[in-house]
Design a protein around this motif. Sequence first.
Motif, short mmCIF file in Angstrom:
data_model
loop_
_atom_site.label_atom_id
_atom_site.label_comp_id
_atom_site.label_asym_id
_atom_site.label_seq_id
_atom_site.Cartn_x
_atom_site.Cartn_y
_atom_site.Cartn_z
N ARG A 632 0.86 -1.18 0.00
CA ARG A 632 0.00 0.00 0.00
C ARG A 632 0.89 1.24 0.00
O ARG A 632 2.07 1.17 0.40
CB ARG A 632 -0.95 0.00 1.20
CG ARG A 632 -0.31 -0.10 2.56
CD ARG A 632 -1.36 -0.01 3.67
NE ARG A 632 -0.77 -0.03 4.99
CZ ARG A 632 -0.89 -1.03 5.85
NH1 ARG A 632 -1.59 -2.11 5.52
NH2 ARG A 632 -0.33 -0.97 7.05
N PRO A 633 0.37 2.38 -0.45
CA PRO A 633 1.19 3.59 -0.58
C PRO A 633 1.83 3.99 0.75
O PRO A 633 1.19 3.95 1.80
CB PRO A 633 0.18 4.66 -1.04
CG PRO A 633 -0.90 3.89 -1.71
CD PRO A 633 -1.01 2.60 -0.96
N GLY A 634 3.09 4.36 0.69
CA GLY A 634 3.77 4.90 1.86
C GLY A 634 4.54 3.91 2.70
O GLY A 634 5.30 4.31 3.59
N THR A 635 4.36 2.59 2.46
CA THR A 635 5.03 1.62 3.34
C THR A 635 6.56 1.63 3.14
O THR A 635 7.30 1.50 4.11
CB THR A 635 4.48 0.20 3.11
OG1 THR A 635 4.57 -0.12 1.71
CG2 THR A 635 3.03 0.12 3.55
N ALA A 637 8.35 4.15 2.20
CA ALA A 637 8.85 5.37 2.83
C ALA A 637 8.91 5.21 4.35
O ALA A 637 9.84 5.70 5.01
CB ALA A 637 7.96 6.55 2.47
N GLU A 638 7.92 4.48 4.93
CA GLU A 638 7.92 4.28 6.37
C GLU A 638 9.10 3.41 6.80
O GLU A 638 9.72 3.65 7.83
CB GLU A 638 6.61 3.66 6.82
CG GLU A 638 6.45 3.62 8.34
CD GLU A 638 5.03 3.32 8.78
OE1 GLU A 638 4.10 3.56 7.98
OE2 GLU A 638 4.85 2.85 9.92
N ALA A 689 3.58 -0.76 8.85
CA ALA A 689 3.83 -0.96 7.43
C ALA A 689 4.46 -2.32 7.14
O ALA A 689 4.46 -2.78 6.00
CB ALA A 689 4.76 0.15 6.89
#
Length: 696
Positions: A632-635, A637-638, A689
């Motif tokens: 999913r979006p952002g994982t 980056a996390e 994440a």
Amino acid sequence: MLRQYELVERVLAYDPDADEAMLNRAYVYTVQKHGSQKRASGDPYFSHPVEVAGLMTELKLDQETIITALLHDTVEDTLATVDEVERLFGPEVARLVDGVTKLSKIETMSDTERAAENLRKFLLAMSEDLRVLLVKLADRLHNMRTLHYIKSEDKRRRIARETMEIYAPLAERVGMYEYMREMQLLAFEQLEPEAYATITGRLTAIRTDEGAQVDSIALAIKQTLAEAGLKVEVSGREKHPFSIWRKMAERHVSFEQITDIMAFRVLTDSAEDCYTALGLLHRTWQMIPGRFKDYISTPKMNGYKGLHTSLIYNNAMRVEVQIKTQEMHRINEFGLAAHWAYKQGALPDGQVGWVRDLVEILEASHDPDELLENTKMAIYQDRIFAFTPKGALHQLPKGATPIDFAFAVHTNLGAQAVGAKINGRHVPLRTPLGNGDVVEIIKSRSSEPQLSWLAFVVTGKARAAIRRAVRQKERAEIAEIGRKLYDEIAERLPSKIGKKALADAIKRLKYANEEELMVAIGSAKIDDRQVMEALVPGSAKNLPASEGWPSQQRAIAVRGLTPGMAFKLADCCHPVPGDRIVGLRRVGQGVTVHAIDCMSLANGIDADWIDLSWDARTDGAVGRIRAELYNRPGTLAEMAGVFAKNHANVVNLEMTQRENPFHTYEVDLEVRDLAHLTRIVSALRASDAVAQADRI
């Protein structure tokens, strides 16, 4: 405290044939032996065993168990001996008392070692007679009831943590829910005093403000069922404070966001009435999908039976309803104890197998930490049901994989597993099982457990068996290396040697047998000079200093390698400071540094093995981790944020697998040492994440 005649009358009330004289002797014996000893509360010490015996009478257990409860601390805390107990009360009571007796505190042991050794003795005794478990649980419950008298906060918290981690799950595992709930509540009060005070305060307010609402819902349920001709008992209550707190922690929600705080119990006369009541309730109020569980057709491993469902009452409130027969309820509340009392020791289906699994774990565990870890895995709740292709049912923890399933069926099947089918479809061995799955294990006689399986198995039995197999394999490989080195050493001796010389050498070097010697040679615990001297005394006197296997005293360290000798850190295991390391040196090549548990060391049979250590000035190394991220979006980056927050530089990042809903990455990181890398892995596991993170 129960008086002598009161205790005896309790036993005679349900067992008229009990030996009244022996019960009286046991009561007097424990009073005399404990004498003037006092508890932390100031009460006479003998009040504790008397109260434990009283708990056993509430479960209507046999006279041997009652007497064991009276005497369970005499051998440990007084001058009484097991032989004396046997002479006065018979061999059965003596055996039970010896099983329940706690190990004396050994101050040189760590807390973990003390806990593990205590648990080890307890599990062995329990496997021989499960009444040991019943007395031990009652002993712990009464100690928890008086825990607040202990002045030391650290001691109270240690006892509470042990209760929460071992004894409460054990009580649940044998179906003694009353004991489990009270133990959890008392331990929760010590471990999380602020949360305990807050939740119990809120529940008190609800009970005051909405007590009439609980009664009105119970009455509505009873009227609905009575109108259909069912004779039932209905009661309502707020959920257990610890259960609410655990749900708040798992869901990351506040008390106000917990919607199903109220629970109701419906007791019927027969199993048929249970299903009839369920249908009526589902037709009257909307049921919540996914919250229905049928433990009548498929009981829990501890013998628990009943129907569980959740309803939306009057389109506004979630309530949980448990439907059972009167008999089911009695068995459910006291589980194993109820079976023992009413069925002369007959156990619920699955209990014997569970105890056998614990004993297997006991035999396979290598050290205290491993024993505690594997045992906790085996006794914790939250189960799923899976079937063999022939329909045999096996219960496993949530998150269990085909490997866990294979070891649950049989240890040999787990060891030989090479593939699996779930519901007829080939799947990876790391695939989590779901409720009702049909699992077929594909095996090969030439297969053996893999170290990599430890990254995804969840059952204590599987983990213990895998570790034992890997250790045996490593030992065999080290012995093989040692034997090869031994043959080379023997060739350099001035004369041929026979079996007698080898036997004499084993005695001189103080090893148990030939295999122990070969393992010592292969792992460089002794050098070739020592071996030569043991085989033929005087043969190593003129041996050049440079010749032979490096001794422990002269082991080459990374910080002190021979000038000009090249070395590199192995790409297969990426050792970092803090790892135990070993070097492989081949003719014409430099030294390759591996972590001591690297699987590639098995390929080093043609190389010299060198003990190494880290230079104190070593300023970090590259470690490798594997992380499964939710797609999913952002994982991503996390995950990068976790690295940045922990001051770790990414050297390389590669996606190795794309399988919805997860993406798997392998990441090379510059880290200071093993502790730094471990903190990063822990931080990843705590991130929403990341589904799973492990060091490679």
